[in-house]
Enzyme design. Structure first.
Site, PDB file in Angstrom:
ATOM      1  N   THR A 145       0.867  -1.172   0.000  1.00 59.49           N
ATOM      2  CA  THR A 145       0.000   0.000   0.000  1.00 59.49           C
ATOM      3  C   THR A 145       0.905   1.222   0.000  1.00 59.49           C
ATOM      4  O   THR A 145       1.964   1.201   0.637  1.00 59.49           O
ATOM      5  CB  THR A 145      -0.906   0.035   1.237  1.00 59.49           C
ATOM      6  OG1 THR A 145      -1.377   1.379   1.454  1.00 59.49           O
ATOM      7  CG2 THR A 145      -0.175  -0.391   2.493  1.00 59.49           C
TER       8      THR A 145
ATOM      9  N   CYS B 141      -1.869   5.016  -5.332  1.00 53.72           N
ATOM     10  CA  CYS B 141      -2.668   4.192  -4.433  1.00 53.72           C
ATOM     11  C   CYS B 141      -2.822   2.867  -5.150  1.00 53.72           C
ATOM     12  O   CYS B 141      -3.134   2.849  -6.352  1.00 53.72           O
ATOM     13  CB  CYS B 141      -4.023   4.823  -4.145  1.00 53.72           C
ATOM     14  SG  CYS B 141      -5.137   3.729  -3.235  1.00 53.72           S
TER      15      CYS B 141
END
Length: 230
Positions: free
Chosen positions: A83, A197
């Site tokens: 992430t 992202c």
């Protein structure tokens, strides 16, 4: 082959993209029935998301550090935090383990430099766009200027990530909104845009725009394969 430690689940939708990309990369490099040696620890994203939006980053760091300790104990030679946003606490996690973290911003910056990019737009969660932990790591360590969307566009990007993409919802209208924001960044001089992202690539791919896109999930996975095989 080194064993890749993956800290995933943020969200599991993008973690499966990592898993697939890494295994495809190893197979492409070695052929036959080869696949990646992976130790995966998948967290409960609901816990992480709640702490993020309360600003309780130290508590998120504790959860992910425990995960990193577990994958190290499981035989991992290095760690991927799967992430972008949670690289905010990468230093705290690194302090708890003896194996290196392959930082997603470094992998992305090296990919940008390889393509001659010196000014880039950044899409991501509000945390990644607003705060300096990601932008500054690139701009301070590489000859690359990072620009971000305006506040209203940041809100739209953030909301789509948490309310749609992390839930596996792909909305064509949201794609159009993202593409319009990408065009604005290009008009401001960005030579390319970072999909900062790991969920964004589920919505927007290179086929949707003329602006060069740098998918951090794929870049991070490719870097992990290279590290595992050298």
């Amino acid at each position: 082959m080194k064993t890749i430690g993956m800290i995933g689940g943020m969200s599991w939708e993008s973690t499966q993209s990592y898993y697939q990309a890494i295994n495809k990369g190893v197979k492409a490099a070695l052929g036959g029935l080869h696949s990646a040696k992976i130790c995966l620890y998948s967290v409960d994203f609901a816990e992480i998301e709640a702490l993020q939006h309360q600003g309780l980053w130290d508590e998120t760091a504790k959860i992910l550090a425990d995960a990193a300790i577990a994958v190290e104990a499981g035989g991992a030679d290095f760690v991927l935090i799967c992430t972008n946003t949670m690289h905010k606490v990468a230093d705290e996690i690194q302090a708890q383990i003896s194996i290196p973290i392959l930082h997603i911003a470094d992998a992305t910056a090296n990919a940008l430099l390889a393509d001659g990019i010196t000014k880039v737009g950044l899409l991501g969660t509000r945390f990644t766009m607003e705060q300096d932990f990601y932008k500054r790591r690139i701009s301070d360590n590489y000859p690359i200027e990072v620009i971000v969307p305006n506040i209203d566009d940041q809100t739209q990007i953030h909301d789509v990530i948490y309310q749609e993409l992390c839930l596996g919802k792909i909305n064509p209208q949201s794609r159009l909104a993202y593409l319009a924001i990408i065009d604005k960044l290009f008009a401001q001089g960005a030579q390319a845009v970072i999909l900062g992202c790991t969920e964004i690539a589920l919505l927007v791919q290179q086929q949707h725009t003329h602006v060069p896109l740098f998918d951090t999930t794929q870049i991070h996975a490719d870097s992990a394969v290279l590290m595992a095989l050298t």
